[in-house]
Design a protein around this motif. Structure first.
Motif, PDB file in Angstrom:
ATOM      1  N   PRO A   1      -8.392  33.955  15.176  1.00 28.46           N
ATOM      2  CA  PRO A   1      -7.409  33.533  14.168  1.00 28.46           C
ATOM      3  C   PRO A   1      -6.217  34.489  14.062  1.00 28.46           C
ATOM      4  CG  PRO A   1      -9.617  33.304  13.291  1.00 28.46           C
ATOM      5  CD  PRO A   1      -9.745  34.004  14.614  1.00 28.46           C
ATOM      6  N   SER A   2      -6.460  35.796  14.150  1.00 31.04           N
ATOM      7  CA  SER A   2      -5.354  36.753  14.052  1.00 31.04           C
ATOM      8  C   SER A   2      -4.378  36.585  15.213  1.00 31.04           C
ATOM      9  CB  SER A   2      -5.885  38.185  14.012  1.00 31.04           C
ATOM     10  OG  SER A   2      -6.604  38.481  15.193  1.00 31.04           O
ATOM     11  N   GLY A   3      -4.895  36.300  16.400  1.00 25.70           N
ATOM     12  CA  GLY A   3      -4.026  36.070  17.547  1.00 25.70           C
ATOM     13  C   GLY A   3      -3.236  34.785  17.416  1.00 25.70           C
ATOM     14  N   LEU A   4      -3.890  33.744  16.924  1.00 24.79           N
ATOM     15  CA  LEU A   4      -3.188  32.467  16.721  1.00 24.79           C
ATOM     16  C   LEU A   4      -2.109  32.604  15.663  1.00 24.79           C
ATOM     17  CD1 LEU A   4      -6.310  30.134  16.856  1.00 24.79           C
ATOM     18  CD2 LEU A   4      -4.506  30.328  18.588  1.00 24.79           C
ATOM     19  N   LEU A   5      -2.409  33.320  14.573  1.00 24.64           N
ATOM     20  CA  LEU A   5      -1.422  33.534  13.513  1.00 24.64           C
ATOM     21  C   LEU A   5      -0.235  34.332  14.031  1.00 24.64           C
ATOM     22  CD1 LEU A   5      -0.620  33.274  10.534  1.00 24.64           C
ATOM     23  CD2 LEU A   5      -1.915  35.369  10.098  1.00 24.64           C
TER      24      LEU A   5
END
Length: 135
Positions: free
Chosen positions: A114-118
């Protein structure tokens, strides 16, 4: 052939980022924390990249075409202007806050974190905002 070489170059780059620890935001933030518990190991990664890049750029300057036939695309200007300084400031602030820069962001997003997608969404929004404001 160009598509295959682009895929292989991206794959080697992504694996290199993972092996070097550049896709781990905690490791990157540890490297950037020079006033606290500084982790200098990524300095070796950067030094290795410079050692590889310097001769490659020297060869590229002398060539008119890339190995697969495309025209060589190297920066034409060497001036430091307001846009470069502001862009560097924004990039550095984002890197320091998130511990992620564009290459590792693609690795993190590709792994579904999720942090990478955000970060990837925020990066794309910033690129869109830049294009929209440059018109």
């Amino acid at each position: 052939m160009k598509l295959v070489s682009a895929f292989l170059a991206g794959l080697v780059f992504g694996v290199g980022l993972i092996v070097a620890g550049m896709a781990n935001p905690a490791k990157v933030l540890g490297f950037l924390d020079i006033a606290g518990r500084w982790d200098p190991s990524l300095a070796l990664v950067m030094a290795g990249a410079v050692v590889v890049a310097l001769p490659a750029f020297a060869v590229a300057k002398r060539r008119g075409r890339a190995l697969l036939g495309d025209e060589m695309q190297l920066p034409a200007t060497r001036s430091v202007d307001r846009r470069l300084l502001l862009g560097s400031l924004v990039f550095g602030a984002g890197w320091g806050l998130a511990g992620v820069c564009p290459g590792p962001a693609l690795v993190l997003a590709g792994s579904g974190l999720p942090s990478g997608l955000l970060f990837l969404v925020a990066m794309l929004a910033g690129m869109w905002l830049h294009r929209a404001s440059a018109r």
